[in-house]
Enzyme design. Structure first.
Site, PDB file in Angstrom:
ATOM      1  N   GLU A 167       0.804  -1.228   0.000  1.00  0.00           N
ATOM      2  CA  GLU A 167       0.000   0.000   0.000  1.00  0.00           C
ATOM      3  C   GLU A 167       0.836   1.278   0.000  1.00  0.00           C
ATOM      4  O   GLU A 167       0.342   2.364   0.279  1.00  0.00           O
ATOM      5  CB  GLU A 167      -0.994   0.018   1.177  1.00  0.00           C
ATOM      6  CG  GLU A 167      -2.360  -0.556   0.825  1.00  0.00           C
ATOM      7  CD  GLU A 167      -2.437  -2.078   0.956  1.00  0.00           C
ATOM      8  OE1 GLU A 167      -1.400  -2.704   1.270  1.00  0.00           O
ATOM      9  OE2 GLU A 167      -3.503  -2.650   0.711  1.00  0.00           O
ATOM     10  N   TYR A 169       3.517   2.001   1.958  1.00  0.00           N
ATOM     11  CA  TYR A 169       4.120   2.409   3.223  1.00  0.00           C
ATOM     12  C   TYR A 169       5.639   2.156   3.193  1.00  0.00           C
ATOM     13  O   TYR A 169       6.177   1.694   2.187  1.00  0.00           O
ATOM     14  CB  TYR A 169       3.441   1.677   4.386  1.00  0.00           C
ATOM     15  CG  TYR A 169       2.001   2.125   4.600  1.00  0.00           C
ATOM     16  CD1 TYR A 169       1.711   3.432   4.964  1.00  0.00           C
ATOM     17  CD2 TYR A 169       0.932   1.247   4.418  1.00  0.00           C
ATOM     18  CE1 TYR A 169       0.393   3.855   5.153  1.00  0.00           C
ATOM     19  CE2 TYR A 169      -0.386   1.666   4.614  1.00  0.00           C
ATOM     20  CZ  TYR A 169      -0.648   2.975   4.981  1.00  0.00           C
ATOM     21  OH  TYR A 169      -1.935   3.397   5.158  1.00  0.00           O
ATOM     22  N   ARG A 217       2.630  -8.589   4.443  1.00  0.00           N
ATOM     23  CA  ARG A 217       1.701  -8.066   3.432  1.00  0.00           C
ATOM     24  C   ARG A 217       2.534  -7.476   2.304  1.00  0.00           C
ATOM     25  O   ARG A 217       3.174  -6.432   2.443  1.00  0.00           O
ATOM     26  CB  ARG A 217       0.765  -7.027   4.023  1.00  0.00           C
ATOM     27  CG  ARG A 217      -0.327  -6.616   3.039  1.00  0.00           C
ATOM     28  CD  ARG A 217      -1.465  -5.918   3.762  1.00  0.00           C
ATOM     29  NE  ARG A 217      -2.386  -5.301   2.825  1.00  0.00           N
ATOM     30  CZ  ARG A 217      -3.569  -5.810   2.488  1.00  0.00           C
ATOM     31  NH1 ARG A 217      -3.968  -6.954   3.014  1.00  0.00           N
ATOM     32  NH2 ARG A 217      -4.358  -5.184   1.655  1.00  0.00           N
ATOM     33  N   HIS A 255      -1.630   3.951  -1.861  1.00  0.00           N
ATOM     34  CA  HIS A 255      -2.707   4.916  -1.595  1.00  0.00           C
ATOM     35  C   HIS A 255      -2.731   6.044  -2.627  1.00  0.00           C
ATOM     36  O   HIS A 255      -3.766   6.633  -2.888  1.00  0.00           O
ATOM     37  CB  HIS A 255      -2.590   5.488  -0.186  1.00  0.00           C
ATOM     38  CG  HIS A 255      -2.972   4.492   0.881  1.00  0.00           C
ATOM     39  ND1 HIS A 255      -4.162   3.800   0.845  1.00  0.00           N
ATOM     40  CD2 HIS A 255      -2.323   4.059   1.983  1.00  0.00           C
ATOM     41  CE1 HIS A 255      -4.229   2.992   1.886  1.00  0.00           C
ATOM     42  NE2 HIS A 255      -3.128   3.120   2.579  1.00  0.00           N
ATOM     43  N   GLN A 342     -18.382   4.375   2.360  1.00  0.00           N
ATOM     44  CA  GLN A 342     -18.948   5.627   2.862  1.00  0.00           C
ATOM     45  C   GLN A 342     -18.770   5.809   4.377  1.00  0.00           C
ATOM     46  O   GLN A 342     -18.384   6.882   4.826  1.00  0.00           O
ATOM     47  CB  GLN A 342     -20.434   5.668   2.495  1.00  0.00           C
ATOM     48  CG  GLN A 342     -21.009   7.061   2.496  1.00  0.00           C
ATOM     49  CD  GLN A 342     -22.431   7.076   1.946  1.00  0.00           C
ATOM     50  OE1 GLN A 342     -22.728   6.390   0.974  1.00  0.00           O
ATOM     51  NE2 GLN A 342     -23.296   7.832   2.566  1.00  0.00           N
TER      52      GLN A 342
END
Ligand code: NAP
Ligand code: SF4
Length: 671
Positions: A167, A169, A217, A255, A342
């Site tokens: 992701e 990081y 991960r 991201h 949401q």
């Protein structure tokens, strides 16, 4: 008897730890980690999922040092004094039946504070902070911090750790050329860029021995320019296996990537081929992730050899009892995650506690006030949209006698329309869930019946969840036949022509633009998704980015709003950018500062930034907001009947399913 999901529910023996089944609760930051009351509410959150039968829980990211924290004040584990609070959490989760890993996450340049660090001093496009490049000594210290954090995790009772290497990081930043431009032993060649990841695993394994779960991960597809190519990802995975990783978890997209990876417009299990491609080269168990929200799909992924475990994160926000219901052979009773983001990610990204649109109790477990009623009442609920359904269900579950009126022949209200939008098919799952649960409660159904005041006089309480009617803007010529409502369009009562203007660029205007420009993906939706967004499916491109292939538009569409600024600014933080990008790729014209002057037989007269224009059109779709339907309120009040308005009938502005379901549920608890 063979269980309904034999592969999903099969145990997995790691030698020193046995997982009861193949469901991993994937790491999610919920905001409870920083609750002023300490880790108690987070403990309630995890224990509810452990009681629900999850095979293995992974916590949200915990920082190994201060500079690696996601933002100032987010959770870290850096000293023995912090272990006692974690110990209470791990004891409670173990008592409830699940093992639990702590995820160690160093945010690197994604840390939202000025002390952030990275391999190189390169600012992330989504961060306001330029990171400081780590010195050689800093890297060794960071490595020690990872190891100490893992040691503290064991002291705190965790069964192991997950090391966050995806992701975008810190560890992922080291691996990729776009964020690592170092000239020393930590940059340059793939082996040197990947060195920190290898050393983190090696040293944690050395410090903690073999009987401690080490999950990694791994970023399978970075989906950013200058990200790692597949060959480098694969060799890192094999090295990490060699260094002692027990389970390989999969991550997709940084991201900052401009390719959606978890939103509802992403096909279910969209990354299955990449996961399978990795699994073929590893001996350790591999975890399938992203857009897996259904036990039948999870079973098929395991049965067909895509992976050995499945990771569910948001689906366990939506329903903590997902596994129990699968075990009971009742998948139709699962409250399915609809991938809307949401109430979970959108709230987290603006610093609020996560919850769930379809399950308002998510992350509020400790605040539940649910009680069975001792004084059952006869209650009518008028309207079977999200507000009415959630209220009727809560009332019926508590023991009240409920009659549900709905003027349409089917339940759903605005949700029934929303499920017609390509990419929002998941909304049908929420309606299936409500229908199943209400059927179990044995309420009285009055479908296809428009409730009149006289029908409601005998009830002890009436809940008015009648929803909304579309706003009709005052534009000369609005009654012309080329003007249609979005309801009529989505319900299939009218068809749009080749040139269409949409009046109103709110959530529904965007949905209608998507509906109008959608082209059938063909037999393979995953291939169509990869082609549309430019994912390099089989090659070895940097960051797995390939050329995008967008089918030529079959219809010209204008999406219009009166206010200045970029249309779509009010859309959700984690999904709005993808919706805007999608329409842009499809050539939709988005105009702001519009004034509607008149409609005639052939189109729309308007001005854009005070410059007059004329659009020749076949269809004009009205998406100009809503007005509450409250016509039953006054007559019922005059007749002395107790009644309450909820959902869109209460407030049409900002009409929103999250609020509607939460409001319906809370009213259901108080009556
Ligand atoms: P909305 O978001 O309030 O948008 C209404 C649009 O109509 C605005 O663009 C507004 O912009 C325009 N408008 C308002 N009054 C008008 C008038 N008199 N004449 C012409 N234009 C007018 O409402 P919505 O699109 O109906 O959506 C309702 C709600 O559903 C949303 O607030 C959202 O909560 C929910 N929803 C969300 C999503 C999502 O993807 N998150 C999708 C669908 C629906 P101007 O005033 O600038 O013209
Ligand atoms: Fe899933 Fe939406 Fe709930 Fe998030 S808010 S868990 S995406 S249903």
């Amino acid at each position: 008897m063979t269980p309904a999901f034999p592969h999903l529910l099969a145990p997995l023996d790691l030698g020193f730890l046995r997982l009861a089944n193949r469901v991993v609760m994937g790491s999610m930051h919920t905001g409870l980690e920083e609750h002023p009351a300490g880790l108690g509410p987070l403990t309630e959150f995890y224990t509810a999922r452990a009681r629900g039968g999850v095979g293995l829980i992974v916590t949200g990211g915990v920082a190994p040092n201060q500079e690696g924290a996601l933002s100032a004040g987010t959770i870290g584990l850096t000293s023995p004094a912090q272990c006692a609070a974690h110990r209470a959490l791990t004891d409670a989760v173990h008592a409830a039946g699940s093992p639990i890993l702590m995820q160690i996450l160093h945010a690197g340049r994604y840390a939202m504070h000025p002390q952030c660090v990275a391999p190189s001093a390169l600012q992330a496009p989504i961060s306001p902070f330029r990171p400081r490049a780590l010195e050689e000594a800093d890297i060794w210290r960071t490595l020690e911090d990872f190891v100490r954090c893992a040691q503290l995790a064991r002291e705190a009772g965790y069964d192991g750790v997950e090391i966050m290497g995806s992701e975008g990081y810190l560890l992922n930043q080291f691996c990729a050329p776009c964020s690592n431009q170092r000239q020393d032993d930590w940059g340059g060649t793939p082996a040197q860029r990947q060195r920190l990841s290898r050393l983190v695993v090696r040293q944690i394994r050395a410090a903690l021995g073999p009987q401690f779960v080490l999950m990694f991960r791994l970023s399978l597809l970075d989906l950013v320019a200058g990200g790692s190519p597949w060959s480098e990802v694969l060799s890192l995975a094999q090295d990490l296996q060699q260094e002692g990783v027990d389970i390989m978890d999969c991550g997709f997209g940084w991201h900052e990537s401009r390719i959606p990876t978890i939103a509802t417009l992403v096909p279910r299990a969209a990354f299955r081929h990449h996961i399978q491609r990795l699994k073929q080269h590893l001996e350790i168990p591999v975890v399938a992730t992203n857009r897996i929200n259904d036990p039948t799909l999870a079973e098929e992924l395991l049965q067909s050899g895509v992976a050995d475990l499945v990771s569910l994160a948001r689906p366990l926000l939506a329903d903590p009892d997902f596994v129990r219901k699968a075990q009971a052979g009742q998948p139709e009773r699962i409250n399915t995650c609809i991938a809307c983001n949401q109430a979970c990610l959108d709230q987290i990204f603006v610093g609020q506690r996560a919850s769930c649109l379809v399950n308002p109790w998510a992350c509020h477990e400790a605040e539940s006030t649910w009680t069975h009623t001792f004084a059952p009442r006869r209650i009518a609920v008028v309207g079977a949209g999200p507000a009415g359904l959630s209220c009727a269900l809560t009332l019926a579950q508590r023991g009240h006698t409920v009659t549900l009126f709905e003027e349409q022949a089917a339940i759903g209200g605005q949700f029934r329309l929303a499920q017609q939008i390509p990419g929002k098919e998941e909304f049908a799952q929420t309606l299936r869930y409500f229908h199943t649960e209400l059927t179990h409660c044995e309420i009285t159904w009055r479908l296809g019946q428009r409730a009149q005041c006289a029908d409601l006089l005998s009830f002890e309480h009436v809940v008015l969840a009648c929803g909304v009617r579309p706003r009709q803007p005052l534009i000369p010529g609005i009654e012309h036949p080329l003007v249609v409502s979005y309801q009529a369009l989505l319900a299939g009562e009218v068809r749009a022509g080749a040139r269409v203007a949409i009046i109103g660029a709110g959530g529904i205007g965007f949905d209608v633009a998507e509906f109008l420009t959608h082209q059938h993906p063909g037999a393979d939706p995953i291939a169509a998704f990869e082609a549309f967004w430019g994912i390099d499916a089989k090659g070895n491109a940097q960051g797995s980015l390939g050329p995008a292939s967008v089918p030529p538009p079959h219809r010209a569409v204008w999406l219009l709003q009166r206010k200045p600024g970029k249309p779509g600014e009010s859309l959700g933080k984690t999904t709005g950018w993808a919706k805007r990008a999608l329409l842009q790729k499809r050539g939709v014209h988005t105009w702001s500062k519009v004034r509607y002057l008149a409609i005639d037989a052939h189109g729309l007269h308007l001005s854009v930034d005070d410059v007059p224009q004329y659009l020749a059109l076949d269809t004009i779709v009205l998406c100009a907001g809503q007005e509450s339907r409250q016509e039953l309120l006054a007559p019922l009040q005059q007749a002395g009947v107790a009644c309450t308005l909820i959902g869109g009938a209460w407030q049409a502005g900002e009409l929103d399913a999250q609020r509607a379901i939460a409001q319906g549920t809370h009213l259901g608890l108080t009556l």
